[in-house]
Write a protein that holds these residues in place. Structure first.
Motif, PDB file in Angstrom:
ATOM      1  N   ALA A   1       0.841  -1.196   0.000  1.00  9.68           N
ATOM      2  CA  ALA A   1       0.000   0.000   0.000  1.00  9.68           C
ATOM      3  C   ALA A   1       0.874   1.244   0.000  1.00  9.68           C
ATOM      4  O   ALA A   1       1.944   1.272   0.614  1.00  9.68           O
ATOM      5  CB  ALA A   1      -0.907  -0.001   1.228  1.00  9.68           C
ATOM      6  N   GLU A   2       0.417   2.269  -0.704  1.00 13.75           N
ATOM      7  CA  GLU A   2       1.129   3.541  -0.665  1.00 13.75           C
ATOM      8  C   GLU A   2       1.020   4.133   0.744  1.00 13.75           C
ATOM      9  O   GLU A   2      -0.005   4.001   1.408  1.00 13.75           O
ATOM     10  CB  GLU A   2       0.518   4.520  -1.677  1.00 13.75           C
ATOM     11  N   GLU A   3       2.074   4.777   1.185  1.00 14.95           N
ATOM     12  CA  GLU A   3       2.129   5.435   2.490  1.00 14.95           C
ATOM     13  C   GLU A   3       2.204   4.453   3.654  1.00 14.95           C
ATOM     14  O   GLU A   3       2.288   4.866   4.803  1.00 14.95           O
ATOM     15  CB  GLU A   3       0.923   6.378   2.703  1.00 14.95           C
ATOM     16  N   ASN A   4       2.131   3.147   3.363  1.00 15.42           N
ATOM     17  CA  ASN A   4       2.264   2.163   4.438  1.00 15.42           C
ATOM     18  C   ASN A   4       2.705   0.838   3.826  1.00 15.42           C
ATOM     19  O   ASN A   4       1.887  -0.023   3.500  1.00 15.42           O
ATOM     20  CB  ASN A   4       0.944   1.988   5.196  1.00 15.42           C
ATOM     21  N   TRP A   5       4.018   0.687   3.686  1.00 16.39           N
ATOM     22  CA  TRP A   5       4.552  -0.482   2.999  1.00 16.39           C
ATOM     23  C   TRP A   5       4.395  -1.773   3.790  1.00 16.39           C
ATOM     24  O   TRP A   5       4.610  -2.864   3.261  1.00 16.39           O
ATOM     25  CB  TRP A   5       6.030  -0.266   2.677  1.00 16.39           C
ATOM     26  N   MET A   6       3.969  -1.689   5.063  1.00 18.64           N
ATOM     27  CA  MET A   6       3.771  -2.902   5.854  1.00 18.64           C
ATOM     28  C   MET A   6       2.557  -3.697   5.387  1.00 18.64           C
ATOM     29  O   MET A   6       2.432  -4.882   5.670  1.00 18.64           O
ATOM     30  CB  MET A   6       3.597  -2.550   7.335  1.00 18.64           C
ATOM     31  N   MET A   7       1.647  -3.044   4.678  1.00 23.31           N
ATOM     32  CA  MET A   7       0.425  -3.703   4.222  1.00 23.31           C
ATOM     33  C   MET A   7       0.461  -3.926   2.718  1.00 23.31           C
ATOM     34  O   MET A   7       0.931  -3.066   1.970  1.00 23.31           O
ATOM     35  CB  MET A   7      -0.808  -2.849   4.565  1.00 23.31           C
ATOM     36  N   ASP A   8      -0.038  -5.065   2.294  1.00 21.24           N
ATOM     37  CA  ASP A   8      -0.308  -5.301   0.881  1.00 21.24           C
ATOM     38  C   ASP A   8      -1.766  -4.970   0.604  1.00 21.24           C
ATOM     39  O   ASP A   8      -2.635  -5.212   1.459  1.00 21.24           O
ATOM     40  CB  ASP A   8      -0.063  -6.765   0.510  1.00 21.24           C
ATOM     41  N   VAL A   9      -2.037  -4.435  -0.570  1.00 20.30           N
ATOM     42  CA  VAL A   9      -3.430  -4.197  -0.945  1.00 20.30           C
ATOM     43  C   VAL A   9      -3.999  -5.459  -1.578  1.00 20.30           C
ATOM     44  O   VAL A   9      -3.323  -6.160  -2.336  1.00 20.30           O
ATOM     45  CB  VAL A   9      -3.557  -3.004  -1.918  1.00 20.30           C
ATOM     46  N   VAL A  10      -5.232  -5.764  -1.229  1.00 19.54           N
ATOM     47  CA  VAL A  10      -5.957  -6.887  -1.830  1.00 19.54           C
ATOM     48  C   VAL A  10      -7.239  -6.307  -2.412  1.00 19.54           C
ATOM     49  O   VAL A  10      -8.129  -5.867  -1.678  1.00 19.54           O
ATOM     50  CB  VAL A  10      -6.281  -7.975  -0.785  1.00 19.54           C
ATOM     51  N   SER A  11      -7.323  -6.267  -3.735  1.00 19.42           N
ATOM     52  CA  SER A  11      -8.463  -5.631  -4.397  1.00 19.42           C
ATOM     53  C   SER A  11      -9.503  -6.667  -4.794  1.00 19.42           C
ATOM     54  O   SER A  11      -9.294  -7.879  -4.663  1.00 19.42           O
ATOM     55  CB  SER A  11      -7.990  -4.880  -5.640  1.00 19.42           C
ATOM     56  N   ASP A  12     -10.619  -6.172  -5.293  1.00 16.73           N
ATOM     57  CA  ASP A  12     -11.662  -7.080  -5.755  1.00 16.73           C
ATOM     58  C   ASP A  12     -11.181  -7.927  -6.929  1.00 16.73           C
ATOM     59  O   ASP A  12     -11.724  -8.998  -7.198  1.00 16.73           O
ATOM     60  CB  ASP A  12     -12.933  -6.312  -6.121  1.00 16.73           C
ATOM     61  N   LYS A  13     -10.132  -7.473  -7.618  1.00 23.69           N
ATOM     62  CA  LYS A  13      -9.561  -8.291  -8.693  1.00 23.69           C
ATOM     63  C   LYS A  13      -8.944  -9.568  -8.127  1.00 23.69           C
ATOM     64  O   LYS A  13      -9.054 -10.644  -8.725  1.00 23.69           O
ATOM     65  CB  LYS A  13      -8.509  -7.490  -9.457  1.00 23.69           C
ATOM     66  N   GLU A  14      -8.270  -9.436  -6.980  1.00 24.38           N
ATOM     67  CA  GLU A  14      -7.687 -10.615  -6.341  1.00 24.38           C
ATOM     68  C   GLU A  14      -8.778 -11.583  -5.901  1.00 24.38           C
ATOM     69  O   GLU A  14      -8.611 -12.805  -5.961  1.00 24.38           O
ATOM     70  CB  GLU A  14      -6.849 -10.203  -5.130  1.00 24.38           C
ATOM     71  N   LEU A  15      -9.906 -11.035  -5.463  1.00 19.58           N
ATOM     72  CA  LEU A  15     -10.999 -11.882  -4.998  1.00 19.58           C
ATOM     73  C   LEU A  15     -11.638 -12.670  -6.132  1.00 19.58           C
ATOM     74  O   LEU A  15     -12.329 -13.661  -5.897  1.00 19.58           O
ATOM     75  CB  LEU A  15     -12.056 -11.022  -4.289  1.00 19.58           C
ATOM     76  N   GLU A  16     -11.411 -12.224  -7.361  1.00 17.04           N
ATOM     77  CA  GLU A  16     -11.900 -12.983  -8.513  1.00 17.04           C
ATOM     78  C   GLU A  16     -11.027 -14.200  -8.766  1.00 17.04           C
ATOM     79  O   GLU A  16     -11.470 -15.187  -9.349  1.00 17.04           O
ATOM     80  CB  GLU A  16     -11.925 -12.086  -9.756  1.00 17.04           C
ATOM     81  N   ARG A  17      -9.754 -14.129  -8.320  1.00 17.27           N
ATOM     82  CA  ARG A  17      -8.814 -15.228  -8.562  1.00 17.27           C
ATOM     83  C   ARG A  17      -8.709 -16.186  -7.381  1.00 17.27           C
ATOM     84  O   ARG A  17      -8.340 -17.339  -7.543  1.00 17.27           O
ATOM     85  CB  ARG A  17      -7.426 -14.655  -8.879  1.00 17.27           C
ATOM     86  N   GLN A  18      -9.010 -15.690  -6.183  1.00 16.79           N
ATOM     87  CA  GLN A  18      -8.850 -16.501  -4.977  1.00 16.79           C
ATOM     88  C   GLN A  18      -9.976 -16.160  -4.008  1.00 16.79           C
ATOM     89  O   GLN A  18     -10.317 -14.992  -3.833  1.00 16.79           O
ATOM     90  CB  GLN A  18      -7.490 -16.209  -4.326  1.00 16.79           C
ATOM     91  N   THR A  19     -10.560 -17.158  -3.365  1.00 14.23           N
ATOM     92  CA  THR A  19     -11.672 -16.892  -2.455  1.00 14.23           C
ATOM     93  C   THR A  19     -11.176 -16.203  -1.194  1.00 14.23           C
ATOM     94  O   THR A  19     -10.057 -16.436  -0.729  1.00 14.23           O
ATOM     95  CB  THR A  19     -12.387 -18.193  -2.059  1.00 14.23           C
ATOM     96  N   PHE A  20     -12.036 -15.359  -0.633  1.00 13.45           N
ATOM     97  CA  PHE A  20     -11.686 -14.669   0.601  1.00 13.45           C
ATOM     98  C   PHE A  20     -11.575 -15.660   1.755  1.00 13.45           C
ATOM     99  O   PHE A  20     -10.784 -15.471   2.681  1.00 13.45           O
ATOM    100  CB  PHE A  20     -12.728 -13.590   0.903  1.00 13.45           C
ATOM    101  N   ASP A  21     -12.358 -16.749   1.676  1.00 13.32           N
ATOM    102  CA  ASP A  21     -12.267 -17.781   2.713  1.00 13.32           C
ATOM    103  C   ASP A  21     -10.844 -18.324   2.811  1.00 13.32           C
ATOM    104  O   ASP A  21     -10.299 -18.495   3.913  1.00 13.32           O
ATOM    105  CB  ASP A  21     -13.227 -18.936   2.405  1.00 13.32           C
ATOM    106  N   SER A  22     -10.235 -18.595   1.662  1.00 15.75           N
ATOM    107  CA  SER A  22      -8.879 -19.152   1.674  1.00 15.75           C
ATOM    108  C   SER A  22      -7.856 -18.109   2.105  1.00 15.75           C
ATOM    109  O   SER A  22      -6.856 -18.431   2.747  1.00 15.75           O
ATOM    110  CB  SER A  22      -8.523 -19.706   0.296  1.00 15.75           C
ATOM    111  N   MET A  23      -8.104 -16.838   1.765  1.00 15.95           N
ATOM    112  CA  MET A  23      -7.187 -15.773   2.184  1.00 15.95           C
ATOM    113  C   MET A  23      -7.166 -15.630   3.704  1.00 15.95           C
ATOM    114  O   MET A  23      -6.115 -15.440   4.313  1.00 15.95           O
ATOM    115  CB  MET A  23      -7.613 -14.435   1.574  1.00 15.95           C
TER     116      MET A  23
END
Length: 549
Positions: free
Chosen positions: A370-392
């Protein structure tokens, strides 16, 4: 030493002194005791007891038995003669016992405590035989009675004021055959508060084991009652929540055997959302509508405007924190989650926590910081199309899953918690928070310098990740105690981002408690095996992290 055994009756039993009923029958026995303390001068070294009419006949404890017990156990400030041992041992405290018969009473008592500024959560209040008694079971010196009278007079003042919902509740009647006002039931139980909270009192409790059985049916469980009391006593000494699990299981079996178990002891009053398994409860703290559908094993805790009927809401789970949500932030949701778990999932082994847009995964998902906070990765709705939120969000079978650590900078140099806080927030807030933590025993005085100079930081503290239940429940209880002390003492008001003043402090204390725990089990800072990835849920290609107020 003089002993004054009064009985509130015109015709007292043998060995008792007569104490006339008061001129306010709506106040029950309290009217007589109140008149006594208002009009009489007491001897500081004498013992005073105010027993209800027929006490000796009903309990099997005569005045002579009391005098003999005092003689055999000299030097105490209070002596307890509690006739109903089942009720004394089968409930966590006298307020739960009253709730058993008068639903809603415990909340009324809690409202009274909040009104007089006594910081105590009755749902977590536990007393053993040394502090379980009604007023009419106590023979004590004025050192006990003066505190009791002061607290009861505050009940009297609130009820006599006659305005507002608290006064209405106190003056309402019990609804059973006794038709007692609830204020009478409350003054009767304040004795237990004094016994439990005044750690200087020397207390001796009369042993009923040798007394004849008043009810032969109790023979089936009589030997279990000391076990219940021992569980409560051991819990008070160790804080081991599994003892409460065992206590509840045994006491429920006794109450069901006697045919007196109310539905509330078997079926929770709140809607219970099943955990994924018996060992895990995973909570999600949110003050908005959830941006995406969360897995079924996640239990949302709703704050602020997102609260609604049928949900697990802050206003029901931790109502005293509702007015402090703006300054304590999402941490109040963890206080609510803890209450929910203790009431509905006491045997849980692991507790997971996420926020409506932040969560810890076992592996990196997007790999895009994420911008302004490199400790976090962003997970967008595009990622949710490739992988279920349950598994994340699936935490796996491990007891611990935390984010990666980071540090603070101040003027381009590595900085500890205090130095960074002074440059980013209002430093007096963290100083006050730390002082309260020391005062309450959450931090040892020798730890203060270590806390202030700590260079390792877990973003979110104990508000993000998966933790052993015993550690998380204790840590949240400690943070809650410190936060409550601060909101009661300091009227802090900040604007904008700084409005969550105590939330920033709580996050740092949570981080320190987590570090202390990890270092104790790992022997140092080698806890990488427990680290996952902190993620931020976003929309589309958005990568900027904007903290919420």
């Amino acid at each position: 030493m003089s002993i004054y055994l009064y009985q509130i009756s015109r015709h007292p039993e043998v060995g008792f002194l007569s104490l006339q009923e008061g001129d306010r029958p709506d106040w029950g026995d309290y009217a007589a005791i109140r008149a006594y303390f208002v009009n009489e001068v007491v001897d500081e070294e004498a013992l005073y007891g105010f027993f209800p009419a027929g006490f000796a006949e009903q309990s099997g404890i005569a005045a002579a038995d009391m005098a003999q017990f005092v003689e055999r156990h000299p030097g105490n400030d209070a002596y307890l003669f509690v006739p109903n041992q089942r009720d004394a041992t089968c409930f966590l405290n006298v307020f739960e016992e009253a709730e058993f018969r008068h639903p809603g009473f415990r909340q009324l008592a809690q409202d009274y405590l909040d009104a007089v500024g006594l910081s105590l959560d009755l749902r977590e209040f536990v007393t053993d035989s040394r502090a379980t008694a009604h007023t009419g079971n106590v023979l004590a010196k004025p050192v006990f009675w003066k505190t009791w009278f002061d607290l009861c007079e505050q009940v009297f003042a609130l009820a006599e004021a006659g305005d507002g919902p608290l006064a209405a509740g106190l003056n309402a009647t019990s609804g059973d055959a006794s038709a007692l006002a609830l204020k009478v039931l409350l003054t009767d139980r304040i004795a237990s508060l004094v016994l439990a909270l005044d750690q200087q009192l020397r207390i001796a409790a009369f042993d009923h084991a040798a007394r004849p059985l008043s009810d032969l049916a109790s023979l089936a469980y009589r030997d279990k009652l000391p076990q219940l009391d021992a569980m409560k006593r051991d819990y008070l000494a160790t804080g081991d929540i599994t003892l409460i699990d065992s206590f509840l299981a045994l006491r429920n079996s006794i109450l069901q055997y006697t045919g007196n178990a109310p539905a509330s002891l078997i079926s929770p009053a709140l809607a219970v959302i099943p955990a994924r398994d018996a060992e895990l409860v995973y909570g999600c703290i949110t003050h908005v509508e959830l941006p995406i559908r969360f897995p079924d094993f996640v239990t949302p805790i709703y704050l602020g405007e997102s609260q609604a009927p049928g949900r697990l809401n802050l206003r029901e789970l931790a109502p005293k924190w509702v007015p402090y949500h703006p300054i304590v932030g999402g941490m109040v949701g963890n206080f609510a989650l803890r209450n929910y778990i203790l009431e509905h999932h006491p045997k849980v082994k692991r507790i997971g926590v996420c926020m409506y847009r932040k969560f810890i995964s076992r592996e990196r998902i997007s790999g895009v910081p994420a911008e302004e906070n490199w400790m976090m990765d962003v997970v967008s709705d595009k990622e949710l199309e490739r992988q279920t939120f349950d598994s994340m969000l699936d935490p796996g079978a491990g007891d611990l899953l935390v984010g990666k650590t980071c540090g603070f900078l101040s003027e381009g140099q590595s900085a500890g918690y205090l130095k960074h806080y002074a440059s980013a927030h209002h430093v007096e807030d963290l100083l006050r928070f730390a002082a309260a933590a020391v005062e309450l025993g959450v931090l040892h005085s020798r730890e203060v310098e270590l806390f202030f100079d700590e260079r390792v930081f877990f973003m979110g503290g104990v508000e993000l990740g998966v933790f052993p239940a015993a550690f998380w429940l204790k840590s949240i209880a400690d943070i809650e105690a410190v936060a409550w002390a601060c909101v009661q003492r300091y009227e802090v008001k900040r604007e904008g981002y700084q409005s969550r003043a105590w939330a920033f402090c709580a996050e740092r204390l949570g981080s320190y408690l987590l570090l202390r725990y990890l270092r104790s089990i790992c022997g140092g800072d080698n806890f990488e095996q427990y680290m996952g990835q902190l993620n931020l849920i976003t929309r589309g290609d958005q990568t900027l992290y904007v903290p919420s107020n």
